[in-house]
Design an enzyme around this catalytic site. Structure first.
Site, PDB file in Angstrom:
ATOM      1  N   LYS A 251       0.856  -1.190   0.000  1.00  0.00           N
ATOM      2  CA  LYS A 251       0.000   0.000   0.000  1.00  0.00           C
ATOM      3  C   LYS A 251       0.895   1.244   0.000  1.00  0.00           C
ATOM      4  O   LYS A 251       1.473   1.597   1.010  1.00  0.00           O
ATOM      5  CB  LYS A 251      -0.923   0.054   1.223  1.00  0.00           C
ATOM      6  CG  LYS A 251      -1.979   1.141   1.020  1.00  0.00           C
ATOM      7  CD  LYS A 251      -2.470   1.782   2.288  1.00  0.00           C
ATOM      8  CE  LYS A 251      -1.658   2.931   2.795  1.00  0.00           C
ATOM      9  NZ  LYS A 251      -1.669   4.164   1.987  1.00  0.00           N
TER      10      LYS A 251
ATOM     11  N   GLY B 258       7.322   5.184   7.865  1.00  0.00           N
ATOM     12  CA  GLY B 258       6.450   6.351   8.036  1.00  0.00           C
ATOM     13  C   GLY B 258       6.662   6.947   9.413  1.00  0.00           C
ATOM     14  O   GLY B 258       7.721   6.769  10.038  1.00  0.00           O
TER      15      GLY B 258
ATOM     16  N   THR C  86       2.185   6.508  13.521  1.00  0.00           N
ATOM     17  CA  THR C  86       1.526   5.431  12.772  1.00  0.00           C
ATOM     18  C   THR C  86       2.183   4.090  13.091  1.00  0.00           C
ATOM     19  O   THR C  86       1.491   3.073  13.249  1.00  0.00           O
ATOM     20  CB  THR C  86       1.585   5.717  11.252  1.00  0.00           C
ATOM     21  OG1 THR C  86       1.002   6.987  11.016  1.00  0.00           O
ATOM     22  CG2 THR C  86       0.825   4.670  10.460  1.00  0.00           C
ATOM     23  N   GLY C  87       3.489   4.074  13.214  1.00  0.00           N
ATOM     24  CA  GLY C  87       4.193   2.839  13.574  1.00  0.00           C
ATOM     25  C   GLY C  87       3.653   2.247  14.873  1.00  0.00           C
ATOM     26  O   GLY C  87       3.464   1.029  14.995  1.00  0.00           O
TER      27      GLY C  87
ATOM     28  N   GLU D  75      10.405   1.349  10.173  1.00  0.00           N
ATOM     29  CA  GLU D  75      11.373   2.445  10.060  1.00  0.00           C
ATOM     30  C   GLU D  75      10.584   3.748  10.184  1.00  0.00           C
ATOM     31  O   GLU D  75       9.822   4.126   9.301  1.00  0.00           O
ATOM     32  CB  GLU D  75      12.144   2.400   8.747  1.00  0.00           C
ATOM     33  CG  GLU D  75      13.188   3.501   8.747  1.00  0.00           C
ATOM     34  CD  GLU D  75      14.291   3.346   7.741  1.00  0.00           C
ATOM     35  OE1 GLU D  75      14.669   2.203   7.420  1.00  0.00           O
ATOM     36  OE2 GLU D  75      14.779   4.379   7.272  1.00  0.00           O
TER      37      GLU D  75
ATOM     38  N   CYS E 118      13.496  11.000   6.599  1.00  0.00           N
ATOM     39  CA  CYS E 118      13.480  10.582   8.011  1.00  0.00           C
ATOM     40  C   CYS E 118      14.863  10.737   8.645  1.00  0.00           C
ATOM     41  O   CYS E 118      14.981  10.981   9.835  1.00  0.00           O
ATOM     42  CB  CYS E 118      12.939   9.167   8.165  1.00  0.00           C
ATOM     43  SG  CYS E 118      13.772   7.977   7.130  1.00  0.00           S
TER      44      CYS E 118
ATOM     45  N   GLU F 221      10.057  15.495  15.218  1.00  0.00           N
ATOM     46  CA  GLU F 221      10.364  15.455  13.789  1.00  0.00           C
ATOM     47  C   GLU F 221       9.454  16.441  13.059  1.00  0.00           C
ATOM     48  O   GLU F 221       8.228  16.317  13.102  1.00  0.00           O
ATOM     49  CB  GLU F 221      10.145  14.043  13.244  1.00  0.00           C
ATOM     50  CG  GLU F 221      10.533  13.934  11.787  1.00  0.00           C
ATOM     51  CD  GLU F 221      10.406  12.525  11.250  1.00  0.00           C
ATOM     52  OE1 GLU F 221       9.363  11.895  11.472  1.00  0.00           O
ATOM     53  OE2 GLU F 221      11.358  12.046  10.608  1.00  0.00           O
TER      54      GLU F 221
HETATM   55  P1  ADP Z   1       3.423  10.770   6.951  1.00  0.00           P
HETATM   56  O1  ADP Z   1       3.069  11.699   8.073  1.00  0.00           O
HETATM   57  O2  ADP Z   1       4.821  10.824   6.533  1.00  0.00           O
HETATM   58  O3  ADP Z   1       2.418  10.766   5.827  1.00  0.00           O
HETATM   59  P2  ADP Z   1       2.276   8.395   7.934  1.00  0.00           P
HETATM   60  O4  ADP Z   1       2.826   7.511   8.965  1.00  0.00           O
HETATM   61  O5  ADP Z   1       1.002   9.107   8.214  1.00  0.00           O
HETATM   62  O6  ADP Z   1       3.437   9.358   7.590  1.00  0.00           O
HETATM   63  O7  ADP Z   1       2.080   7.632   6.561  1.00  0.00           O
HETATM   64  C1  ADP Z   1       2.958   6.651   6.059  1.00  0.00           C
HETATM   65  C2  ADP Z   1       2.129   5.546   5.434  1.00  0.00           C
HETATM   66  O8  ADP Z   1       1.313   4.971   6.456  1.00  0.00           O
HETATM   67  C3  ADP Z   1       1.160   6.006   4.339  1.00  0.00           C
HETATM   68  O9  ADP Z   1       1.080   5.005   3.332  1.00  0.00           O
HETATM   69  C4  ADP Z   1      -0.148   6.115   5.080  1.00  0.00           C
HETATM   70  O10 ADP Z   1      -1.287   5.960   4.241  1.00  0.00           O
HETATM   71  C5  ADP Z   1      -0.044   4.955   6.048  1.00  0.00           C
HETATM   72  N1  ADP Z   1      -0.895   5.070   7.234  1.00  0.00           N
HETATM   73  C6  ADP Z   1      -1.260   6.188   7.909  1.00  0.00           C
HETATM   74  N2  ADP Z   1      -2.055   5.882   8.952  1.00  0.00           N
HETATM   75  C7  ADP Z   1      -2.219   4.538   8.955  1.00  0.00           C
HETATM   76  C8  ADP Z   1      -2.921   3.603   9.785  1.00  0.00           C
HETATM   77  N3  ADP Z   1      -3.636   4.000  10.830  1.00  0.00           N
HETATM   78  N4  ADP Z   1      -2.843   2.295   9.490  1.00  0.00           N
HETATM   79  C9  ADP Z   1      -2.109   1.874   8.439  1.00  0.00           C
HETATM   80  N5  ADP Z   1      -1.435   2.693   7.615  1.00  0.00           N
HETATM   81  C10 ADP Z   1      -1.469   4.013   7.857  1.00  0.00           C
END
Ligand code: ADP
Length: 500
Positions: free
Chosen positions: A191, A244, A248-249, A267, A302, A399
């Site tokens: 994704k 990301g 979210t991690g 990461e 990052c 960050e």
């Molecule tokens: P950024 O702030 O750099 O966009 P995110 O962590 O929000 O970083 O996004 C990185 C990836 O994680 C993207 O593909 C985003 O769609 C996905 N993402 C964001 N939120 C979720 C979630 N709750 N569950 C799974 N994937 C997510």
């Protein structure tokens, strides 16, 4: 590549036929969602196209396809040397299509066109070749026992890998996940970020052209909160790999633990330091590197070195050079080949960076360079450099993911190390010194996945070859670069064969 005018890139942009539909089982098909997502060009804030936001039903189909492809062995049972050939051919096709891939990334996230093409050709493709080369080098080991017993460790692919990628290096991020996972014999559901799905989809089509069997790499565009969350929660995913934000991690780690106890590779964020000791003899080189590291990709990296930690004696001299250089980086049109610094990736990014700059000012940090923020018609934000920061300020701790540098100073080596390690992150660090003993101490005591020790500004050519590393602290865990990447995407089995 022949130089092109901005006008001819604009004509190429107008001719793009957007197709942001899931690629499942080797074919494009419509998403099952009803809702649309606006794909916005951050250089103009105009809508490039609308596409379906995706649903958990799309993920369900993609996981089924990847599971089927894994179980029937069309990829996992292919000899690793043959897998390597397919991946190498794929890398060559990426190079052949670098302009097309670069243009998609440039339009979706505002990367300067030359930089986006460079990313595909000089970062993504060589890294893919490196992983291809590792495909037949994942060797197990046997232990000495008696003459009747054979006991050994062997690596096997894990199965179906789920991968979620961010938007900052769209083409490279695809390769970072897919390269080691496929080289190790897995199948996948990827994704990409909702901001930048097109190059991932196009690259997956090129993989089919290179001979990757259908169903081995499925790509589902869509939102993180729905499509990403469905992938993270899916019980038939054997490992989830994510790049990301740390926030979210953390959500993914929770979902993975609750739903299926699947292992994760994470990461996440960083707040990397650039530490400069007074024994360096070329402040111009340090200033060049400092500005390059913090403004690379408009600061949306990052491992961006966003904290300059400099010894008192040279602080004023270095800061002056850094400010002069950063002030010259005026953001420009990404479709002009002379542009090296473009807009931020979108309005949300602009709002985020602007918010941090305001918080820095409110907290009393002194802007020795105050960036401008364009509010409409393009997400252009120029560099800001804050002096007189304190360790507790949010601009020092968090960050920002934008072109903002904080400057801290120190007297002693101990103080430098304490400042360098003084955030929750542990991704990368650079230290400048000509003292070998100190260099070794710093390499050992700095808590980061990668430590670069530098004595001069001379850079080697980008080799497309990286050793493995593992993020520390809130920057994540697990390793996917280099040979270790293939190990992470494999499961280690202990086999004992006894009897006469
Ligand atoms: P950024 O702030 O750099 O966009 P995110 O962590 O929000 O970083 O996004 C990185 C990836 O994680 C993207 O593909 C985003 O769609 C996905 N993402 C964001 N939120 C979720 C979630 N709750 N569950 C799974 N994937 C997510």
């Amino acid at each position: 590549m022949k130089a092109q005018t901005t006008q001819s890139w604009k004509a190429a942009a107008a001719a793009v036929r957007w197709n942001i539909q899931p690629l499942i089982d080797g074919k494009r098909r419509s998403s099952q969602s009803e809702l649309d997502y606006d794909n916005v060009n951050p250089a103009t804030e105009e809508i490039l196209c609308r596409y379906k936001v995706g649903t958990s039903a799309d993920i369900e189909d993609a996981v089924k396809s990847a599971r089927q492809a894994f179980e029937d062995g069309r990829w996992s049972e292919m000899p690793p040397g043959r897998r390597a050939e397919v991946l190498t051919k794929w890398a060559d096709l990426i190079i052949q299509h670098k302009a097309e891939i670069g243009l998609l990334d440039s339009l979706e996230v505002g990367k300067p066109i030359k930089v986006a093409i460079y990313d595909a050709e000089t970062l993504a493709a060589p890294h893919l070749k490196q992983w291809a080369g590792f495909a037949n080098k994942l060797l197990g080991s046997a232990a000495p026992l008696d003459s009747k017993t054979l006991t050994f460790n062997t690596y096997e692919p894990r199965g179906v890998i789920g991968a979620i990628t961010p938007w900052n290096f769209p083409s490279l991020n695809v390769v970072y996940k897919v390269g080691p996972a496929l080289a190790a014999g897995n199948t996948m559901v990827l994704k990409p970020s909702e901001l930048s799905p097109s190059s991932a989809l196009r690259m997956a089509e090129l993989a089919l052209e290179a001979g990757l069997p259908e169903g081995v790499l499925n790509v589902v565009p869509g939102l993180g909160s729905t499509v990403g969350a469905a992938l993270a929660a899916h019980r038939d995913i054997n490992l989830l790999s994510f790049t990301g934000s740390t926030a979210t991690g953390q959500k993914l780690a929770e979902a993975a633990a609750r739903k299926s106890l699947k292992p994760l590779l994470l990461e996440c964020g960083g707040k990397s330091p650039q530490i400069v000791f007074a024994d360096v003899d070329n402040l111009d080189a340090v200033a060049d590197a400092t500005v390059n590291w913090v403004l690379w990709n408009q600061g949306q990296v990052c491992s961006a070195h966003t904290r300059l930690i400099v010894q008192d004696a040279i602080k004023e001299a270095l800061l002056e050079k850094v400010v002069t250089r950063a002030a010259q980086r005026v953001p420009g049109d990404p479709l002009d080949e002379s542009t090296t610094f473009g807009p931020l990736a979108g309005p949300d990014q602009r709002k985020r960076v602007k918010g941090y700059i305001e918080r820095g000012l409110e907290a009393g940090a002194v802007p020795v360079l105050k960036g401008t923020v364009q509010e409409e018609g393009g997400c252009y934000v120029s560099a800001t450099i804050f002096d007189k920061v304190t360790e507790t300020m949010s601009i020092v701790q968090e960050e920002i993911f934008g072109p903002v540098l904080c400057v801290q100073s120190f007297k002693t080596e101990e103080e430098a190390i304490r400042l360098a390690n003084g955030t929750e992150y542990g991704l990368a660090a650079t230290a400048w010194t000509r003292d070998l003993g100190r260099a070794k101490r710093l390499a050992h005591t700095i808590r980061a996945a990668a430590v670069f020790i530098k004595t001069s500004g001379t850079e080697g050519p980008d080799s497309g070859c990286m050793l493995s590393y593992e993020p520390q602290k809130a920057s994540g865990y697990g390793s996917e670069v280099g040979l270790r990447g293939l190990e992470s995407y494999s499961t280690l089995k202990w086999v004992t064969m006894g009897g006469s």
